[in-house]
Scaffold this motif. Structure first.
Motif, short mmCIF file in Angstrom:
data_model
loop_
_atom_site.label_atom_id
_atom_site.label_comp_id
_atom_site.label_asym_id
_atom_site.label_seq_id
_atom_site.Cartn_x
_atom_site.Cartn_y
_atom_site.Cartn_z
N GLN A 237 0.67 -1.22 0.01
CA GLN A 237 0.04 0.06 -0.20
C GLN A 237 0.82 1.04 0.04
O GLN A 237 0.36 2.23 -0.68
CB GLN A 237 -0.82 -0.09 1.18
CG GLN A 237 -1.99 -1.09 0.95
CD GLN A 237 -3.01 -0.80 0.18
OE1 GLN A 237 -3.51 0.25 -0.11
NE2 GLN A 237 -3.09 -2.03 -0.54
N PRO A 290 -7.54 -0.96 6.44
CA PRO A 290 -7.71 -0.87 4.68
C PRO A 290 -8.24 0.65 4.54
O PRO A 290 -7.86 1.10 3.14
CB PRO A 290 -8.78 -1.82 4.50
CG PRO A 290 -8.89 -2.55 5.54
CD PRO A 290 -8.82 -2.05 6.87
N PHE A 291 -8.56 1.60 5.26
CA PHE A 291 -9.07 2.70 4.91
C PHE A 291 -8.19 4.06 5.54
O PHE A 291 -8.61 5.11 5.35
CB PHE A 291 -10.48 3.16 5.33
CG PHE A 291 -11.51 2.06 4.75
CD1 PHE A 291 -11.96 1.88 3.46
CD2 PHE A 291 -11.99 1.12 5.83
CE1 PHE A 291 -12.56 0.83 3.02
CE2 PHE A 291 -12.47 -0.03 5.20
CZ PHE A 291 -12.91 -0.09 3.82
N SER A 292 -7.31 3.58 5.97
CA SER A 292 -6.21 4.53 6.81
C SER A 292 -5.03 4.97 6.09
O SER A 292 -4.33 4.21 5.46
CB SER A 292 -6.01 3.86 8.18
OG SER A 292 -7.21 3.62 8.94
N LYS A 359 -5.24 -5.87 1.34
CA LYS A 359 -5.83 -4.59 1.91
C LYS A 359 -7.07 -5.39 2.47
O LYS A 359 -7.65 -4.89 3.58
CB LYS A 359 -6.10 -3.73 0.72
CG LYS A 359 -6.79 -2.41 1.50
CD LYS A 359 -6.90 -1.55 0.26
CE LYS A 359 -7.65 -0.34 0.61
NZ LYS A 359 -7.74 0.86 -0.33
N TRP A 360 -8.05 -6.21 1.64
CA TRP A 360 -9.31 -6.43 1.83
C TRP A 360 -9.34 -7.60 3.01
O TRP A 360 -10.15 -8.02 3.35
CB TRP A 360 -10.13 -6.78 0.75
CG TRP A 360 -10.32 -5.53 -0.18
CD1 TRP A 360 -9.83 -5.24 -1.42
CD2 TRP A 360 -10.52 -4.27 0.16
NE1 TRP A 360 -10.03 -3.99 -1.82
CE2 TRP A 360 -10.35 -3.48 -0.74
CE3 TRP A 360 -11.49 -3.78 1.39
CZ2 TRP A 360 -10.88 -2.01 -1.00
CZ3 TRP A 360 -11.50 -2.49 1.43
CH2 TRP A 360 -11.42 -1.67 0.20
#
Length: 387
Positions: A237, A290-292, A359-360
């Motif tokens: 990421q 995953p959203f950070s 990620k997921w």
């Protein structure tokens, strides 16, 4: 933080910290060389070594618990240390792959007696004693691990890796001899071995609480398996290189110490604080990762590790609180079941990572942690209703 702890708690922590953290750091260079084929043995021989040691540990685990309850938890704990120390000495002089297999057998039998020490401490000092022991261990083990690293650095010029393994073996042997001087306790000593064996299984089959704890372990182990991919996630990421092992050691050590202080400062055993809230935090943090952004990911990972330290302590105390007799036997049976659950989680985790991005997979891990939380809340509610 000035607090007086029972003598048995201090002895327990001392043995675990010296025979575990300190001695393991001293023997570590040998095993790193062993696994990396720094010796004359090939991968198949190394694989056989670990297969024998882990396999025997699982096969004899239940028998080890039965023997501990029948003949004494202190005695079997001491035997476990003596066997492990002996295996280290044997590895230090092993000149062939066949000779190393003797050490693998000793290690396997030693690991089969692993639950005797927890049963010993709980029946002497109860829930609070076990809580304080884990808190102290998290603090002291870090210091002794650092001492072990320093000892290796100091001795590495004069001792080769087999000699370091031998030194670790001597230290563990001394700890085993010390344990022999501790006060003894038993399970239902007057019962036959078969009766003790039946009681361990019966306690599980008759307890919905223990059954729920085992089932939830599948989900939380799956979450932790995914957590182990955090390095890959950072690379994928944020294109971050690997973190230096010593830097990682300092970070995890700091989290362990902070967790230990937190556990010790708890005035009473509170299962909501010890494993309900930590499991909730683990679930929440995994779902957020995953959203950070990068910096927040580091903070969330630190929070997960701290929650894991506290949660593990709470689960161990809770299980012991539910068990009513022949503690080492029941713990060993649960150890087998949770070990199988961990293997199942590894298999499922590998399948998840095949069909989705790293990620997921963290999102899936968070969902698994939520399931674990729900099951633990139900188990705690059932336990409290029977108190």
């Amino acid at each position: 933080m000035q607090k007086k702890f029972p003598e048995n708690v201090m002895k327990y922590v001392a043995i675990l910290s010296i025979a575990g953290s300190f001695a393991n750091r001293i023997r570590r260079p040998f095993f790193e060389e062993f696994v990396a084929q720094g010796s004359e043995f090939d991968f198949s021989q190394i694989g056989l070594f670990f297969a024998i040691s882990s396999g025997l540990g699982l096969v004899f685990l239940y028998g080890g618990g039965i023997l501990a309850d029948k003949y004494g938890r202190r005695l079997t704990w001491a035997v476990s240390l003596l066997l492990y120390g002996g295996s280290m000495l044997w590895l230090a002089i092993a000149a062939s792959s066949r000779m190393t297999l003797v050490a693998a057998v000793l290690m396997g039998i030693s690991s089969a007696l692993v639950w005797s020490k927890i049963a010993w401490l709980f029946d002497h000092e109860g829930r609070k004693g076990l809580q304080n022991a884990y808190g102290l261990f998290y603090i002291i083990s870090v210091q002794l691990a650092l001492a072990g690293i320093g000892a290796v650095a100091f001795l590495s010029d004069s001792l080769d890796t087999p000699a370091l393994a031998g030194l670790a073996g001597v230290i563990i042997l001394v700890m085993g001899l010390w344990v022999i001087t501790f006060p003894e306790n038993y399970g239902q000593r007057s019962s036959s071995l078969i009766e003790i064996a039946k009681s361990g299984i019966n306690q599980f089959t008759s307890s919905r609480v223990l059954q729920l704890v085992v089932v939830q372990s599948i989900f939380i182990e799956l979450a932790f398996w995914t957590l182990g991919l955090w390095r890959l996630y950072l690379v994928d990421q944020f294109h971050i290189g690997s973190i230096e092992p010593f830097t990682e050691f300092w970070i995890v050590s700091g989290i362990a110490v902070f967790s230990g202080v937190f556990i010790i400062l708890l005035k009473e055993v509170n299962y909501r604080v010890l494993f309900i809230y930590p499991t909730g935090f683990i679930a929440l943090f995994l779902l957020i990762i995953p959203f950070s952004p990068e910096m927040l990911v580091y903070i969330l990972l630190s929070g997960i590790y701290m929650s894991s330290f506290v949660r593990f302590t709470g689960i161990v105390i809770f299980i012991n609180d539910v068990i009513s007799e022949n503690r080492a036997t029941a713990l060993s049976f649960l150890g087998i079941l949770t070990g199988i659950a961990a293997l199942a989680a590894q298999f499922l985790g590998s399948k998840i990572i095949e069909i989705t991005e790293v990620k997921w997979s963290f999102l899936a891990a968070g969902i698994c942690a939520v399931v674990s939380l729900v099951l633990l809340r139900l188990a705690l509610k059932m336990h409290e209703s029977h108190e």
